[in-house]
Design a protein around this motif. Structure first.
Motif, PDB file in Angstrom:
ATOM      1  N   LEU A  91      43.667  49.583  43.967  1.00 38.12           N
ATOM      2  CA  LEU A  91      42.449  48.883  43.609  1.00 38.12           C
ATOM      3  C   LEU A  91      42.298  47.807  42.793  1.00 38.12           C
ATOM      4  N   ARG A  92      42.261  46.609  43.664  1.00 35.89           N
ATOM      5  CA  ARG A  92      42.631  45.210  43.077  1.00 35.89           C
ATOM      6  C   ARG A  92      41.399  44.240  43.918  1.00 35.89           C
ATOM      7  N   THR A  93      40.963  44.606  45.205  1.00 36.31           N
ATOM      8  CA  THR A  93      40.194  43.882  45.914  1.00 36.31           C
ATOM      9  C   THR A  93      39.085  44.551  46.108  1.00 36.31           C
TER      10      THR A  93
ATOM     11  N   ALA B  58      41.123  31.714  45.135  1.00 33.98           N
ATOM     12  CA  ALA B  58      39.826  31.689  44.943  1.00 33.98           C
ATOM     13  C   ALA B  58      39.154  32.970  44.434  1.00 33.98           C
ATOM     14  N   SER B  59      39.543  33.013  43.197  1.00 36.27           N
ATOM     15  CA  SER B  59      39.143  33.962  42.224  1.00 36.27           C
ATOM     16  C   SER B  59      38.534  33.570  40.992  1.00 36.27           C
ATOM     17  N   LEU B  60      38.524  34.429  40.063  1.00 34.69           N
ATOM     18  CA  LEU B  60      37.985  33.805  38.784  1.00 34.69           C
ATOM     19  C   LEU B  60      38.505  32.707  38.058  1.00 34.69           C
ATOM     20  N   ALA B  61      39.875  32.468  38.078  1.00 36.22           N
ATOM     21  CA  ALA B  61      40.477  31.265  37.537  1.00 36.22           C
ATOM     22  C   ALA B  61      40.280  30.317  38.543  1.00 36.22           C
ATOM     23  N   GLY B  62      40.617  30.456  39.817  1.00 35.70           N
ATOM     24  CA  GLY B  62      40.287  29.505  40.737  1.00 35.70           C
ATOM     25  C   GLY B  62      38.802  28.868  40.649  1.00 35.70           C
TER      26      GLY B  62
ATOM     27  N   ASP C 169      33.766  39.012  41.228  1.00 36.82           N
ATOM     28  CA  ASP C 169      34.116  39.774  40.028  1.00 36.82           C
ATOM     29  C   ASP C 169      35.005  40.802  40.181  1.00 36.82           C
ATOM     30  N   ARG C 170      36.098  41.003  39.332  1.00 43.77           N
ATOM     31  CA  ARG C 170      36.882  42.154  39.555  1.00 43.77           C
ATOM     32  C   ARG C 170      36.652  43.498  38.648  1.00 43.77           C
ATOM     33  N   PRO C 171      36.395  43.131  37.285  1.00 42.39           N
ATOM     34  CA  PRO C 171      36.086  44.516  36.447  1.00 42.39           C
ATOM     35  C   PRO C 171      35.304  45.376  37.080  1.00 42.39           C
TER      36      PRO C 171
ATOM     37  N   ALA D  65      43.267  33.573  50.029  1.00 41.50           N
ATOM     38  CA  ALA D  65      43.656  34.555  50.912  1.00 41.50           C
ATOM     39  C   ALA D  65      42.805  35.500  51.597  1.00 41.50           C
ATOM     40  N   GLU D  66      41.902  35.941  50.631  1.00 39.02           N
ATOM     41  CA  GLU D  66      40.745  36.704  50.801  1.00 39.02           C
ATOM     42  C   GLU D  66      39.657  36.067  51.648  1.00 39.02           C
ATOM     43  N   PRO D  67      38.899  36.805  52.550  1.00 38.55           N
ATOM     44  CA  PRO D  67      38.089  36.242  53.441  1.00 38.55           C
ATOM     45  C   PRO D  67      36.947  35.886  52.559  1.00 38.55           C
TER      46      PRO D  67
ATOM     47  N   ALA E 211      46.096  32.347  53.334  1.00 41.51           N
ATOM     48  CA  ALA E 211      47.126  32.511  52.266  1.00 41.51           C
ATOM     49  C   ALA E 211      47.963  31.253  52.322  1.00 41.51           C
ATOM     50  N   ALA E 212      48.042  30.516  51.254  1.00 44.99           N
ATOM     51  CA  ALA E 212      49.001  29.614  50.975  1.00 44.99           C
ATOM     52  C   ALA E 212      50.552  30.194  51.262  1.00 44.99           C
ATOM     53  N   THR E 213      51.259  29.571  51.849  1.00 41.48           N
ATOM     54  CA  THR E 213      52.547  30.060  51.969  1.00 41.48           C
ATOM     55  C   THR E 213      53.796  29.123  51.481  1.00 41.48           C
TER      56      THR E 213
ATOM     57  N   PHE F 217      40.742  42.399  25.769  1.00 41.28           N
ATOM     58  CA  PHE F 217      40.337  42.953  26.944  1.00 41.28           C
ATOM     59  C   PHE F 217      39.514  44.104  26.782  1.00 41.28           C
ATOM     60  N   TRP F 218      38.651  44.768  27.717  1.00 39.76           N
ATOM     61  CA  TRP F 218      37.775  46.188  27.488  1.00 39.76           C
ATOM     62  C   TRP F 218      38.290  47.199  28.704  1.00 39.76           C
ATOM     63  N   SER F 219      37.651  48.364  28.430  1.00 43.88           N
ATOM     64  CA  SER F 219      37.792  49.118  29.577  1.00 43.88           C
ATOM     65  C   SER F 219      36.863  50.203  29.471  1.00 43.88           C
TER      66      SER F 219
ATOM     67  N   GLY G 106      45.634  32.084  34.844  1.00 45.36           N
ATOM     68  CA  GLY G 106      45.127  33.396  35.051  1.00 45.36           C
ATOM     69  C   GLY G 106      46.287  34.343  35.290  1.00 45.36           C
ATOM     70  N   ASP G 107      46.101  35.509  35.781  1.00 43.23           N
ATOM     71  CA  ASP G 107      47.051  36.582  36.030  1.00 43.23           C
ATOM     72  C   ASP G 107      48.475  36.267  36.393  1.00 43.23           C
ATOM     73  N   VAL G 108      48.492  35.092  37.225  1.00 35.86           N
ATOM     74  CA  VAL G 108      49.855  34.531  37.800  1.00 35.86           C
ATOM     75  C   VAL G 108      50.570  33.946  36.728  1.00 35.86           C
TER      76      VAL G 108
ATOM     77  N   SER H 129      36.102  48.811  39.463  1.00 35.86           N
ATOM     78  CA  SER H 129      36.506  50.171  39.127  1.00 35.86           C
ATOM     79  C   SER H 129      35.564  50.554  38.275  1.00 35.86           C
ATOM     80  N   LYS H 130      34.496  49.911  37.849  1.00 35.04           N
ATOM     81  CA  LYS H 130      33.519  50.443  37.053  1.00 35.04           C
ATOM     82  C   LYS H 130      32.065  50.509  38.013  1.00 35.04           C
ATOM     83  N   ALA H 131      30.956  49.822  37.834  1.00 36.65           N
ATOM     84  CA  ALA H 131      29.733  49.937  38.418  1.00 36.65           C
ATOM     85  C   ALA H 131      29.758  50.079  39.875  1.00 36.65           C
TER      86      ALA H 131
HETATM   87  C1  LIG Z   1      39.902  46.810  39.422  1.00 37.53           C
HETATM   88  C2  LIG Z   1      39.906  45.911  38.095  1.00 37.53           C
HETATM   89  C3  LIG Z   1      39.241  46.297  36.926  1.00 37.53           C
HETATM   90  C4  LIG Z   1      39.564  45.046  35.976  1.00 37.53           C
HETATM   91  N1  LIG Z   1      38.960  45.413  34.640  1.00 37.53           N
HETATM   92  C5  LIG Z   1      38.970  44.509  33.501  1.00 37.53           C
HETATM   93  C6  LIG Z   1      38.421  44.710  32.396  1.00 37.53           C
HETATM   94  O1  LIG Z   1      37.729  45.764  32.405  1.00 37.53           O
HETATM   95  N2  LIG Z   1      38.756  43.838  31.403  1.00 37.53           N
HETATM   96  C7  LIG Z   1      39.437  42.788  31.669  1.00 37.53           C
HETATM   97  O2  LIG Z   1      39.551  42.053  30.810  1.00 37.53           O
HETATM   98  N3  LIG Z   1      39.961  42.584  32.815  1.00 37.53           N
HETATM   99  C8  LIG Z   1      39.990  43.475  33.781  1.00 37.53           C
HETATM  100  N4  LIG Z   1      40.579  43.139  34.912  1.00 37.53           N
HETATM  101  C9  LIG Z   1      41.575  41.991  35.254  1.00 37.53           C
HETATM  102  C10 LIG Z   1      40.716  40.820  35.450  1.00 37.53           C
HETATM  103  O3  LIG Z   1      40.008  41.243  36.744  1.00 37.53           O
HETATM  104  C11 LIG Z   1      41.911  39.686  36.082  1.00 37.53           C
HETATM  105  O4  LIG Z   1      42.371  39.319  34.966  1.00 37.53           O
HETATM  106  C12 LIG Z   1      41.290  38.760  36.648  1.00 37.53           C
HETATM  107  O5  LIG Z   1      40.656  39.028  38.085  1.00 37.53           O
HETATM  108  C13 LIG Z   1      42.198  37.473  37.016  1.00 37.53           C
HETATM  109  O6  LIG Z   1      41.824  36.251  37.843  1.00 37.53           O
HETATM  110  P1  LIG Z   1      42.689  35.572  38.555  1.00 37.53           P
HETATM  111  O7  LIG Z   1      41.628  34.401  39.017  1.00 37.53           O
HETATM  112  O8  LIG Z   1      43.702  35.003  37.693  1.00 37.53           O
HETATM  113  O9  LIG Z   1      43.456  36.297  39.845  1.00 37.53           O
HETATM  114  P2  LIG Z   1      42.853  37.350  40.623  1.00 37.53           P
HETATM  115  O10 LIG Z   1      41.587  37.824  40.334  1.00 37.53           O
HETATM  116  O11 LIG Z   1      43.873  38.317  41.236  1.00 37.53           O
HETATM  117  O12 LIG Z   1      42.536  36.392  41.951  1.00 37.53           O
HETATM  118  C14 LIG Z   1      43.916  35.639  42.812  1.00 37.53           C
HETATM  119  C15 LIG Z   1      43.264  35.328  44.086  1.00 37.53           C
HETATM  120  O13 LIG Z   1      44.215  34.601  44.645  1.00 37.53           O
HETATM  121  C16 LIG Z   1      44.652  34.953  46.079  1.00 37.53           C
HETATM  122  N5  LIG Z   1      45.926  34.672  46.618  1.00 37.53           N
HETATM  123  C17 LIG Z   1      46.950  35.556  46.113  1.00 37.53           C
HETATM  124  N6  LIG Z   1      47.972  34.916  46.799  1.00 37.53           N
HETATM  125  C18 LIG Z   1      47.507  33.795  47.484  1.00 37.53           C
HETATM  126  C19 LIG Z   1      47.992  32.707  48.253  1.00 37.53           C
HETATM  127  N7  LIG Z   1      49.466  33.057  48.636  1.00 37.53           N
HETATM  128  N8  LIG Z   1      47.234  31.893  48.851  1.00 37.53           N
HETATM  129  C20 LIG Z   1      45.977  32.103  48.503  1.00 37.53           C
HETATM  130  N9  LIG Z   1      45.506  32.815  47.768  1.00 37.53           N
HETATM  131  C21 LIG Z   1      46.048  33.849  47.208  1.00 37.53           C
HETATM  132  C22 LIG Z   1      44.190  36.559  45.905  1.00 37.53           C
HETATM  133  O14 LIG Z   1      43.760  37.181  47.218  1.00 37.53           O
HETATM  134  C23 LIG Z   1      42.974  36.545  45.206  1.00 37.53           C
HETATM  135  O15 LIG Z   1      41.908  36.424  45.690  1.00 37.53           O
HETATM  136  C24 LIG Z   1      40.545  44.289  36.175  1.00 37.53           C
HETATM  137  C25 LIG Z   1      41.121  43.864  37.450  1.00 37.53           C
HETATM  138  C26 LIG Z   1      41.081  44.782  38.450  1.00 37.53           C
HETATM  139  C27 LIG Z   1      41.507  44.578  39.624  1.00 37.53           C
END
Ligand SMILES: Cc1cc2nc3c(=O)[nH]c(=O)nc-3n(C[C@H](O)[C@H](O)[C@H](O)COP(=O)(O)OP(=O)(O)OC[C@H]3O[C@@H](n4cnc5c(N)ncnc54)[C@H](O)[C@@H]3O)c2cc1C
Ligand code: SF4
Lengths: 63, 405
Positions: free
Chosen positions: B125-127, B11-15, B43-45, B36-38, B79-81, B320-322, B272-274, B48-50
């Motif tokens: 620094l992820r969450t 339940a993050s950006l891609a979800g 948004d994650r970017p 998995a998170e409560p 969390a899904a298991t 990407f940007w940083s 997404g990232d996975v 580590s910034k603002a």
């Molecule tokens: C600190 C930080 C700064 C960033 N800055 C930039 C930037 O400047 N520019 C840029 O392009 N990108 C940046 N990124 C990358 C960008 O945030 C990620 O690419 C994006 O968040 C990916 O989204 P996602 O939904 O694929 O995965 P995630 O955001 O990682 O979300 C996955 C979610 O799934 C949940 N999850 C994991 N396992 C399970 C499970 N078994 N069951 C249920 N839920 C589960 C996790 O808890 C999480 O909430 C940054 C990332 C971080 C952490």
């Protein structure tokens, strides 16, 4: 259709420019410039994608 | 399309984008979003910034929007298991969720420093919770050591400097960011640290992180001891695929997918990232950890999962940007190694543009404070521009700039 930019949100990331280069451009200072406020039919799809793709949700389309 | 069940795990950006795209495409069946998170998706970017500077971080959408407008059942803090692709079920908590279409969007989790379990003051620094802890430590004036000079570690150092704090970055490799931007440009980015007063130490590892309950010092492999109240590990992330063991999906540094983000199991797509998917733009598999592709893939995966007969490929020029010390680094494409050429500004300055060549193709572009140029290169790369076209474009920009002076 007209483009509304929330200037408090926009951080100049330029994703809109890559989706609709005829409408959006980020300048040297990193600020977004609208090349036109009204959207032609040809640009509409790109602008729609930009509204969806903007990471800060700074863009809106209004009739 | 009703009657079918759509499940999104992560339940993050891609979800979130998957849920929104499903509704936009007209799907009116039940949607379940498991995270998995409560927290509600955020948004994650900014973490580590603002956010480190003190800004708020609202959720992407309020709970009412998710529940009422989008009609999604929210299963958070769970969390899904396991995934059973034969039965078409996801196990999470005590429950089992049947699906007809599934999007896997579990992202990545931060790598942790070995041997630091339970030591207070050591963070990744992820969450949101991680960022909160790091911010609190910075507020308290912590002496900060960042391990890893990647993008996230560098942003943490930048936030510490912004508050006028001393900060040290320890990087095991002789040059930071080599995999991300190559040798020369890695060094050019690293120069930003030195200029901002960050103590960057490359080519040295962490021997031990020590303290009685709370971190007190970091011992380096060259014998140096750094006093520390806060240690932030920015040593990369690994795709969150642990829960998919035994599912039969192909796992190889991520969930392996075809160009439509299809995993090979009926109805199951990843985003997404996975996801490690085949990117037709470059004719190869890649797994990105970038905001833009995560958002876009979430939407594509949902539409394809719900209507596989007309599944569309996802093709993109990675972006990407940083943000470091008030400067913006932007990268588009892939960091090809056949040739890297600086076409504007200089590696030692406040502005540069570097182009990356693969064969005779323009494959990538890196800018420092080059906001007005970067997306033009993204456009060129998307159109399959030749290397020579990239150089010509750069030449025209330079002459135009000269005329303006
Ligand atoms: C600190 C930080 C700064 C960033 N800055 C930039 C930037 O400047 N520019 C840029 O392009 N990108 C940046 N990124 C990358 C960008 O945030 C990620 O690419 C994006 O968040 C990916 O989204 P996602 O939904 O694929 O995965 P995630 O955001 O990682 O979300 C996955 C979610 O799934 C949940 N999850 C994991 N396992 C399970 C499970 N078994 N069951 C249920 N839920 C589960 C996790 O808890 C999480 O909430 C940054 C990332 C971080 C952490
Ligand atoms: S994508 Fe959004 S944040 Fe980026 S320049 Fe366009 S409007 Fe601004």
């Amino acid at each position: 259709m007209k483009i509304i930019v929330d200037w408090n949100r926009c951080t100049g990331l330029g994703i809109c420019e890559s989706l609709a280069p005829g409408v959006f451009e980020v300048d040297d200072a990193g600020d977004l410039v609208l090349l036109s406020e009204t959207v032609s039919d040809g640009d509409l799809e790109g602008v729609r994608q930009a509204v969806e793709g903007c990471p800060t949700e700074a863009l809106r389309l209004e009739p | 399309m009703s009657g079918r069940r759509f499940v999104v795990v992560g339940a993050s950006l891609a979800g979130l984008r998957a849920v929104e795209a499903a509704r936009k495409s007209g799907f009116d069946g039940p949607i379940t979003l498991i995270g998995a998170e409560p927290h509600l998706p955020y948004d994650r970017p900014p973490l580590s910034k603002a956010f480190l500077d003190g800004a708020d971080l609202p959720a992407f959408r309020g709970e009412e929007v998710l529940r009422d407008e989008l009609g999604a059942e929210l299963v958070l803090g769970t969390a899904a298991t396991a995934l059973d692709t034969t039965a078409g079920t996801v196990h999470a908590g005590e429950r089992e969720f049947g699906y007809d279409a599934l999007v896997i969007a579990t992202g990545a989790r931060a790598r942790t420093l070995q041997g630091t379990d339970g030591l207070r003051g050591v963070h990744t620094l992820r969450t949101r919770d991680d960022a909160q802890a790091v911010r609190r430590a910075l507020d308290a004036g912590a002496r900060t050591v960042v391990v890893g000079a990647g993008f996230i570690g560098s942003e943490v150092a930048s936030a510490a400097r912004k508050r006028g704090r001393d900060v040290t970055i320890v990087e095991a490799l002789p040059t930071p960011l080599v995999r991300a931007v190559g040798q020369t440009m890695g060094a050019a980015c690293a120069a930003l640290h030195t200029r901002a007063g960050t103590d960057l130490r490359c080519g040295v590892g962490v021997e031990a992180v020590e303290g009685a309950g709370t971190v007190e010092r970091v011992r380096l492999t060259d014998g140096t001891v750094l006093a520390a109240d806060l240690v932030v590990a920015g040593i990369g992330a690994v795709p969150a695929t642990g829960w998919l063991a035994g599912s039969g999906l192909t796992l190889d540094d991520g969930v392996v997918c075809d160009e439509t983000l299809f995993t090979g199991a009926p109805g199951v797509y990843a985003a997404g990232d996975v996801a490690r998917w085949h990117n037709p733009m470059f004719g190869r598999h890649m797994r990105l950890e970038h905001w833009t592709s995560a958002a876009e893939q979430g939407a594509v995966a949902a539409r394809n999962a719900l209507d596989p007969a007309v599944a569309k490929p996802y093709s993109t020029v990675p972006y990407f940007w940083s943000d470091w010390y008030g400067s913006r680094i932007q990268f588009v494409g892939v960091p090809a190694t056949d040739e890297v050429r600086v076409v504007d500004g200089g590696p030692g300055g406040d502005h540069f543009v570097a182009l990356y060549r693969e064969g005779d193709r323009l494959a990538g572009a890196l800018t420092l404070n080059g906001q007005t140029q970067i997306m033009k290169y993204r456009g060129l790369i998307a159109r399959g521009a030749a290397w020579t076209q990239g150089l010509e474009f750069a030449g025209r920009r330079r002459s135009a700039a000269m005329e303006r002076v």
